[in-house]
Design an enzyme around this catalytic site. Structure first.
Site, mmCIF file in Angstrom:
data_model
loop_
_atom_site.group_PDB
_atom_site.id
_atom_site.type_symbol
_atom_site.label_atom_id
_atom_site.label_comp_id
_atom_site.label_asym_id
_atom_site.label_seq_id
_atom_site.Cartn_x
_atom_site.Cartn_y
_atom_site.Cartn_z
ATOM 1 N N GLY A 185 -4.780 -7.348 -6.989
ATOM 2 C CA GLY A 185 -5.245 -6.216 -7.765
ATOM 3 C C GLY A 185 -4.493 -4.959 -7.347
ATOM 4 O O GLY A 185 -3.695 -4.963 -6.404
ATOM 5 N N ASP B 173 -2.184 -1.258 -8.103
ATOM 6 C CA ASP B 173 -0.945 -0.855 -8.777
ATOM 7 C C ASP B 173 0.246 -1.056 -7.831
ATOM 8 O O ASP B 173 0.380 -2.104 -7.219
ATOM 9 C CB ASP B 173 -1.075 0.606 -9.244
ATOM 10 C CG ASP B 173 -0.176 0.916 -10.432
ATOM 11 O OD1 ASP B 173 1.049 1.050 -10.215
ATOM 12 O OD2 ASP B 173 -0.693 1.050 -11.552
ATOM 13 N N TYR C 148 4.187 0.432 -1.278
ATOM 14 C CA TYR C 148 5.398 0.216 -0.472
ATOM 15 C C TYR C 148 5.016 -0.461 0.829
ATOM 16 O O TYR C 148 3.976 -0.150 1.434
ATOM 17 C CB TYR C 148 6.063 1.565 -0.161
ATOM 18 C CG TYR C 148 7.053 1.515 0.986
ATOM 19 C CD1 TYR C 148 8.319 0.951 0.817
ATOM 20 C CD2 TYR C 148 6.728 2.020 2.248
ATOM 21 C CE1 TYR C 148 9.229 0.888 1.868
ATOM 22 C CE2 TYR C 148 7.627 1.961 3.295
ATOM 23 C CZ TYR C 148 8.879 1.395 3.110
ATOM 24 O OH TYR C 148 9.765 1.329 4.154
ATOM 25 N N GLY D 278 -5.246 -4.120 -1.318
ATOM 26 C CA GLY D 278 -5.117 -4.852 -2.574
ATOM 27 C C GLY D 278 -5.315 -6.331 -2.290
ATOM 28 O O GLY D 278 -4.680 -6.875 -1.381
ATOM 29 N N PHE E 8 -4.363 -5.497 3.518
ATOM 30 C CA PHE E 8 -4.223 -4.055 3.755
ATOM 31 C C PHE E 8 -2.866 -3.733 4.361
ATOM 32 O O PHE E 8 -2.212 -4.585 4.961
ATOM 33 C CB PHE E 8 -5.339 -3.538 4.682
ATOM 34 C CG PHE E 8 -5.300 -4.111 6.075
ATOM 35 C CD1 PHE E 8 -4.519 -3.521 7.067
ATOM 36 C CD2 PHE E 8 -6.033 -5.247 6.405
ATOM 37 C CE1 PHE E 8 -4.468 -4.049 8.354
ATOM 38 C CE2 PHE E 8 -5.991 -5.779 7.692
ATOM 39 C CZ PHE E 8 -5.206 -5.181 8.664
ATOM 40 N N ALA E 9 -2.458 -2.457 4.205
ATOM 41 C CA ALA E 9 -1.211 -1.968 4.804
ATOM 42 C C ALA E 9 -1.511 -0.609 5.425
ATOM 43 O O ALA E 9 -1.777 0.365 4.715
ATOM 44 C CB ALA E 9 -0.116 -1.852 3.756
ATOM 45 N N CYS F 133 0.011 3.580 -5.701
ATOM 46 C CA CYS F 133 -1.250 3.075 -6.266
ATOM 47 C C CYS F 133 -1.520 3.645 -7.655
ATOM 48 O O CYS F 133 -2.657 3.583 -8.147
ATOM 49 C CB CYS F 133 -2.418 3.360 -5.324
ATOM 50 S SG CYS F 133 -2.170 2.693 -3.666
#
Length: 234
Positions: free
Chosen positions: A92, A94, A97, A165, A177-178, A194
């Site tokens: 999910g 957008d 990076y 996401g 996660f990032a 996003c």
């Protein structure tokens, strides 16, 4: 009756290309789905495994399934010149990076072992990062209607420090996660992160004013993940 498996297998993949890691995630994801299918079709009670991957990706932009390609501000030639990969993927969200100095975590869990609530899963991931940031004197927050972890929500200085996401199917998760630790934030200038205009991105290094030890941050993530999810990482 099957006993829920609360153990999570940790794998630190080091630095690995995005596509290679995505393929590996899919392998683990499918492995869990196959066990669940076998349980259902053969009326078995086999335990399903859970995984947690740490990885650092070389420069890459990824676009979620509902994302808008217009949020990528570079063309194919410019991506090639800058040495940045690009992938449309099945999570999910957008565009985001990934790159050096960023901690990426991919929990590949069977939520039937924990709780059947995707919203709770996302909030629990955010809570894990919020607790980690608090250890460094950074006040992480949620922003209504915008996933991830933010700073100074509700002010003109709102900025995102951790993107989330995920993909779920049959209550199995992948992606994750990032967290920007020592990340070069210049790479976010080439996208609308996003898909949210007018909001900045930050890192722990920028907020604290010094580079952090990535392994130390990882250990804190694992500690708080265990506490929030009430699991054991092995």
């Amino acid at each position: 009756m099957k006993k829920n498996n609360k153990n999570i297998h940790l794998q630190d993949l080091g630095t690995k290309e995005y596509k290679e890691t995505w393929n590996y995630q899919e392998e683990l994801f499918d492995k869990i789905i196959q066990v669940k299918r076998k349980n259902r079709n053969e009326n078995l009670n086999l335990q399903t495994p859970n995984y947690f991957l740490f990885v650092e990706h070389p420069h890459v932009y990824t676009l979620g399934k509902s994302g808008d390609l217009n949020n990528l501000l570079l063309n194919q030639n410019q991506l090639k010149e800058k040495g940045i990969a690009f992938h449309k993927i099945n999570r999910g969200g957008d565009i985001t990076y990934h790159g050096f100095g960023q901690i990426v975590g991919y929990p590949i869990l069977d939520l039937d072992n924990f709780f059947n609530d995707i919203g709770k899963y996302m909030r629990s991931l955010e809570e894990t990062i919020i607790r980690v940031l608090a250890e460094y004197g950074i006040k992480g927050e949620r922003s209504k209607g915008e996933t991830g972890v933010w700073l100074d929500v509700g002010t003109p200085f709102a900025r995102k420090i951790c993107a989330l996401g995920v993909r779920t199917s049959r209550w199995v998760t992948m992606h994750g996660f990032a967290l920007n630790v020592n990340t070069n934030l210049g790479y976010f200038d080439h996208i609308i992160p996003c898909g949210i205009r007018g909001k900045a991105v930050t890192s722990m290094e920028v907020e604290i004013g010094r580079k952090l030890k990535v392994e130390e941050v990882k250990s804190k993530i694992l500690k708080h993940f265990e506490d929030v999810f009430e699991v054991k990482i092995v």
